[in-house]
Motif scaffolding. Structure first.
Motif, PDB file in Angstrom:
ATOM      1  N   TYR A   1       0.841  -1.206   0.000  1.00  0.00           N
ATOM      2  CA  TYR A   1       0.000   0.000   0.000  1.00  0.00           C
ATOM      3  C   TYR A   1       0.877   1.257   0.000  1.00  0.00           C
ATOM      4  N   GLU A   2       1.945   1.227   0.788  1.00  0.00           N
ATOM      5  CA  GLU A   2       2.872   2.368   0.802  1.00  0.00           C
ATOM      6  C   GLU A   2       3.482   2.583  -0.586  1.00  0.00           C
ATOM      7  N   ALA A   3       3.801   1.506  -1.253  1.00  0.00           N
ATOM      8  CA  ALA A   3       4.353   1.629  -2.611  1.00  0.00           C
ATOM      9  C   ALA A   3       3.345   2.296  -3.533  1.00  0.00           C
ATOM     10  N   TRP A   4       2.057   1.895  -3.430  1.00  0.00           N
ATOM     11  CA  TRP A   4       1.018   2.498  -4.272  1.00  0.00           C
ATOM     12  C   TRP A   4       0.842   3.981  -3.952  1.00  0.00           C
ATOM     13  N   MET A   5       0.848   4.314  -2.682  1.00  0.00           N
ATOM     14  CA  MET A   5       0.674   5.719  -2.299  1.00  0.00           C
ATOM     15  C   MET A   5       1.870   6.561  -2.738  1.00  0.00           C
ATOM     16  N   ASP A   6       3.072   5.984  -2.657  1.00  0.00           N
ATOM     17  CA  ASP A   6       4.263   6.673  -3.145  1.00  0.00           C
ATOM     18  C   ASP A   6       4.150   6.914  -4.649  1.00  0.00           C
ATOM     19  N   ALA A   7       3.648   5.917  -5.365  1.00  0.00           N
ATOM     20  CA  ALA A   7       3.471   6.070  -6.816  1.00  0.00           C
ATOM     21  C   ALA A   7       2.447   7.158  -7.120  1.00  0.00           C
ATOM     22  N   ALA A   8       1.370   7.184  -6.354  1.00  0.00           N
ATOM     23  CA  ALA A   8       0.353   8.221  -6.572  1.00  0.00           C
ATOM     24  C   ALA A   8       0.959   9.603  -6.353  1.00  0.00           C
ATOM     25  N   GLN A   9       1.785   9.737  -5.322  1.00  0.00           N
ATOM     26  CA  GLN A   9       2.428  11.031  -5.063  1.00  0.00           C
ATOM     27  C   GLN A   9       3.388  11.395  -6.196  1.00  0.00           C
ATOM     28  N   ARG A  10       4.151  10.410  -6.679  1.00  0.00           N
ATOM     29  CA  ARG A  10       5.057  10.687  -7.806  1.00  0.00           C
ATOM     30  C   ARG A  10       4.278  11.099  -9.042  1.00  0.00           C
ATOM     31  N   MET A  11       3.110  10.468  -9.249  1.00  0.00           N
ATOM     32  CA  MET A  11       2.275  10.838 -10.398  1.00  0.00           C
ATOM     33  C   MET A  11       1.798  12.283 -10.270  1.00  0.00           C
TER      34      MET A  11
ATOM     35  N   ASP B   1       5.506   3.907 -16.643  1.00  0.00           N
ATOM     36  CA  ASP B   1       6.578   3.219 -15.932  1.00  0.00           C
ATOM     37  C   ASP B   1       6.411   3.304 -14.416  1.00  0.00           C
ATOM     38  N   ILE B   2       5.935   4.441 -13.934  1.00  0.00           N
ATOM     39  CA  ILE B   2       5.705   4.581 -12.492  1.00  0.00           C
ATOM     40  C   ILE B   2       4.721   3.512 -12.026  1.00  0.00           C
ATOM     41  N   TRP B   3       3.607   3.365 -12.760  1.00  0.00           N
ATOM     42  CA  TRP B   3       2.597   2.393 -12.342  1.00  0.00           C
ATOM     43  C   TRP B   3       3.086   0.958 -12.520  1.00  0.00           C
ATOM     44  N   LEU B   4       3.751   0.657 -13.628  1.00  0.00           N
ATOM     45  CA  LEU B   4       4.229  -0.710 -13.848  1.00  0.00           C
ATOM     46  C   LEU B   4       5.262  -1.110 -12.799  1.00  0.00           C
TER      47      LEU B   4
ATOM     48  N   ALA C   1       3.524  -1.584  -9.504  1.00  0.00           N
ATOM     49  CA  ALA C   1       2.762  -2.839  -9.463  1.00  0.00           C
ATOM     50  C   ALA C   1       3.698  -4.007  -9.160  1.00  0.00           C
ATOM     51  N   ASN C   2       4.846  -4.044  -9.813  1.00  0.00           N
ATOM     52  CA  ASN C   2       5.819  -5.106  -9.551  1.00  0.00           C
ATOM     53  C   ASN C   2       6.274  -5.080  -8.094  1.00  0.00           C
ATOM     54  N   GLU C   3       6.595  -3.901  -7.612  1.00  0.00           N
ATOM     55  CA  GLU C   3       7.063  -3.761  -6.235  1.00  0.00           C
ATOM     56  C   GLU C   3       5.974  -4.154  -5.240  1.00  0.00           C
ATOM     57  N   ALA C   4       4.756  -3.693  -5.473  1.00  0.00           N
ATOM     58  CA  ALA C   4       3.656  -3.980  -4.549  1.00  0.00           C
ATOM     59  C   ALA C   4       3.349  -5.472  -4.515  1.00  0.00           C
ATOM     60  N   PHE C   5       3.290  -6.114  -5.678  1.00  0.00           N
ATOM     61  CA  PHE C   5       3.014  -7.541  -5.692  1.00  0.00           C
ATOM     62  C   PHE C   5       4.149  -8.322  -5.040  1.00  0.00           C
ATOM     63  N   LYS C   6       5.384  -7.868  -5.238  1.00  0.00           N
ATOM     64  CA  LYS C   6       6.519  -8.531  -4.593  1.00  0.00           C
ATOM     65  C   LYS C   6       6.373  -8.441  -3.078  1.00  0.00           C
ATOM     66  N   GLU C   7       5.977  -7.286  -2.565  1.00  0.00           N
ATOM     67  CA  GLU C   7       5.797  -7.112  -1.124  1.00  0.00           C
ATOM     68  C   GLU C   7       4.711  -8.049  -0.595  1.00  0.00           C
TER      69      GLU C   7
END
Length: 183
Positions: free
Chosen positions: A67-77, A97-100, A103-109
């Motif tokens: 979730y933190e990874a997704w929120m970080d991505a949203a902020q970067r967007m 690329d930010i979202w892809l 997604a990889n990072e979040a699923f890995k977590e």
């Protein structure tokens, strides 16, 4: 009819473009939030029934990192969209690329937890049991219809191997008897 440049037309076109970009960004963000909610709901349902408390705690921590990874991505967007609005040259591929990457990072977590491994193991075990039941039902049905089944073919193969072994033993005995008679 004349084509003439008017500052208001340009500003209006730019405003429409920015409005469209904002709407697309908000739509994508909303879809992302909905996908996250669906993921959490299905994840929770799966793990509640298949993991113990320690695994659940670790799984929740893994989800929190995702979730933190997704929120970080949203902020970067948002930051990159603001940069683009301020005139910086931001390529569209950067947003993708930010979202892809996220997604990889979040699923890995989420997938690197013992809770995920336990649930996956249980799911695979259930799938294998289901497959075995389906195979047994198919073999029973084929056998009832008079067709040769995999079990029948395996049994015939085993019998042939046994016959070949016995034949080889008889041939060896015969060869010894013939040798004795020749002497």
């Amino acid at each position: 009819m004349t084509d003439s440049y008017t500052p208001n037309a340009t500003a209006e076109g730019w405003n429409q473009f920015v409005d469209q970009m904002n709407q697309q960004f908000m739509d994508a963000f909303e879809q992302n939030v909905e996908a996250q909610a669906e993921f959490v709901e299905s994840w929770t349902e799966t793990f509640e029934s298949s993991v113990d408390d320690d695994e659940m705690t670790e799984g929740v921590k893994g989800y929190a990192r995702a979730y933190e990874a997704w929120m970080d991505a949203a902020q970067r967007m948002v930051d990159r969209a603001n940069d683009a609005a301020q005139g910086e040259d931001v390529e569209v591929e950067e947003f993708r690329d930010i979202w892809l990457n996220t997604a990889n990072e979040a699923f890995k977590e989420a997938m690197s937890t013992t809770a995920f491994a336990a649930a996956t193991g249980e799911s695979v075990g259930e799938a294998l049991d289901l497959r075995q039941q389906a195979d047994e039902a198919a073999e029973s049905t084929l056998h009832d219809l008079g067709f040769a089944t995999e079990g029948d073919v395996v049994e015939i193969g085993e019998r042939l191997v046994e016959l070949e072994r016995r034949q080889h033993a008889v041939e060896e005995k015969l060869d010894r008897i013939l040798e004795e008679l020749d002497e």
